[in-house]
Motif scaffolding. Structure first.
Motif, short mmCIF file in Angstrom:
data_model
loop_
_atom_site.label_atom_id
_atom_site.label_comp_id
_atom_site.label_asym_id
_atom_site.label_seq_id
_atom_site.Cartn_x
_atom_site.Cartn_y
_atom_site.Cartn_z
N VAL A 127 0.84 -1.20 0.00
CA VAL A 127 0.00 0.00 0.00
C VAL A 127 0.87 1.25 0.00
O VAL A 127 0.58 2.23 -0.70
CB VAL A 127 -0.94 -0.02 1.22
CG1 VAL A 127 -1.80 1.24 1.25
CG2 VAL A 127 -1.82 -1.26 1.21
N MET A 128 1.95 1.23 0.78
CA MET A 128 2.84 2.37 0.85
C MET A 128 3.48 2.66 -0.51
O MET A 128 3.58 3.81 -0.95
CB MET A 128 3.91 2.13 1.92
CG MET A 128 3.35 2.12 3.33
SD MET A 128 4.40 1.26 4.54
CE MET A 128 5.91 2.19 4.44
N GLY A 129 3.92 1.60 -1.18
CA GLY A 129 4.51 1.77 -2.50
C GLY A 129 3.51 2.30 -3.51
O GLY A 129 3.85 3.14 -4.36
N GLY A 136 6.60 7.08 -10.71
CA GLY A 136 6.36 6.10 -11.77
C GLY A 136 7.12 6.39 -13.05
O GLY A 136 7.32 5.50 -13.87
N ASN A 137 7.54 7.65 -13.27
CA ASN A 137 8.26 7.99 -14.50
C ASN A 137 9.73 7.60 -14.45
O ASN A 137 10.40 7.57 -15.49
CB ASN A 137 8.16 9.49 -14.75
CG ASN A 137 8.92 10.30 -13.71
OD1 ASN A 137 8.53 10.31 -12.53
ND2 ASN A 137 10.00 10.97 -14.11
N LEU A 138 10.25 7.29 -13.29
CA LEU A 138 11.67 7.00 -13.15
C LEU A 138 12.00 5.56 -13.56
O LEU A 138 11.15 4.67 -13.43
CB LEU A 138 12.12 7.24 -11.70
CG LEU A 138 12.03 8.68 -11.22
CD1 LEU A 138 12.41 8.76 -9.74
CD2 LEU A 138 12.95 9.59 -12.04
N GLY A 188 14.84 -0.36 0.55
CA GLY A 188 15.24 0.11 1.88
C GLY A 188 14.23 1.01 2.54
O GLY A 188 14.53 1.63 3.58
N MET A 189 13.03 1.11 1.99
CA MET A 189 12.02 2.01 2.53
C MET A 189 11.52 1.56 3.90
O MET A 189 11.19 0.39 4.10
CB MET A 189 10.83 2.09 1.56
CG MET A 189 9.73 3.05 2.00
SD MET A 189 8.45 3.22 0.72
CE MET A 189 7.74 1.56 0.69
N THR A 190 11.48 2.48 4.82
CA THR A 190 10.92 2.23 6.15
C THR A 190 9.62 3.00 6.32
O THR A 190 9.27 3.82 5.47
CB THR A 190 11.91 2.66 7.24
OG1 THR A 190 12.09 4.09 7.16
CG2 THR A 190 13.26 1.96 7.08
#
Length: 237
Positions: A95-97, A105-107, A118-120
């Protein structure tokens, strides 16, 4: 005919963003140190050695999931149960992503995937708030990782190396430290009445799952309830 809402500007990936993310994350990183120490100490209560506990933190970098699997750790290792538990605890990242995707989304995926790994919770909240405020830079998320990873691993090392294997996490209140930090961060994301219903649904789903379901299902249930409530509240937009 009503005009369609403007899409968010595409994200960039700059060194300035990395530095900005590092500065924003400094207080959260410091608050995570005792949490890492608690994990390092608790890990010694299992069959893990200090080196193995440190390696786990360095490779997985998943605080709440690491705590969750400690209760399962033993010989023989219940691999399936550990994998399922880790998935349930970390399912919120789906959900966070999804919340970040419209901004990044363009990257190229070769940039996004390594950084997102590595997202916290705190890093996500800091990054999303910055992007909602107009600073759409993936470097911010990388900056949060750069600040938090060494603190988590270092805290684990301290706890594992100086502890004799007995640190009562609940006695010192370290088990709710990160949850409190994340809850404080989320307050800054409030945009108006439309945000109330997902929060209420997440709370109700989490509490209900805690009362009626075993294990860590409350995390997944709470996230699903919040997502469904978000879809419902935005149906007329």
């Amino acid at each position: 005919m009503d005009s369609l809402p403007d899409k968010p500007e595409p994200a960039s990936f700059t060194r300035e963003g990395v530095w900005h993310g590092m500065k924003l994350t400094t207080p959260y990183s410091l608050s995570a140190l005792p949490f890492g120490i608690a994990f390092g100490a608790a890990a010694l209560g299992t069959t893990l050695s200090p080196g193995e506990a440190i390696l786990m933190s360095a490779i997985t970098f998943a605080g709440s999931a690491q705590f969750a699997v400690l209760g399962l750790w033993g010989v023989p290792l219940p691999v399936a149960a550990i994998v399922l538990t880790s998935f349930l605890v970390n399912a919120r990242h789906i959900v966070m992503g999804a919340a970040l995707y419209p901004y990044i989304g363009n990257l190229p995926r070769r940039w996004v995937f390594p950084v997102a790994a590595g997202m916290t919770d705190a890093g996500w909240a800091i990054t999303l708030q910055a992007m909602m405020n107009g600073r759409r830079d993936l470097g911010i998320l990388l900056g949060t990782v750069i600040m938090q990873w060494p603190v988590w691993v270092g805290g684990t090392a301290i706890g594992a190396l100086i502890s004799s294997g007995g640190l009562d996490v609940k006695r010192w209140g370290l088990d709710v430290l990160i949850a409190g930090v994340f809850a404080t961060s989320v307050v800054g994301l409030y945009r108006g009445r439309d945000d109330i219903w997902p929060w209420v649904a997440a709370t109700a789903g989490t509490v209900g799952a805690l009362l009626w379901l075993p294990g860590n299902w409350y995390i997944l249930i709470g996230g699903l309830c919040a997502g469904l409530a978000g879809l419902w509240s935005s149906r007329d937009e």
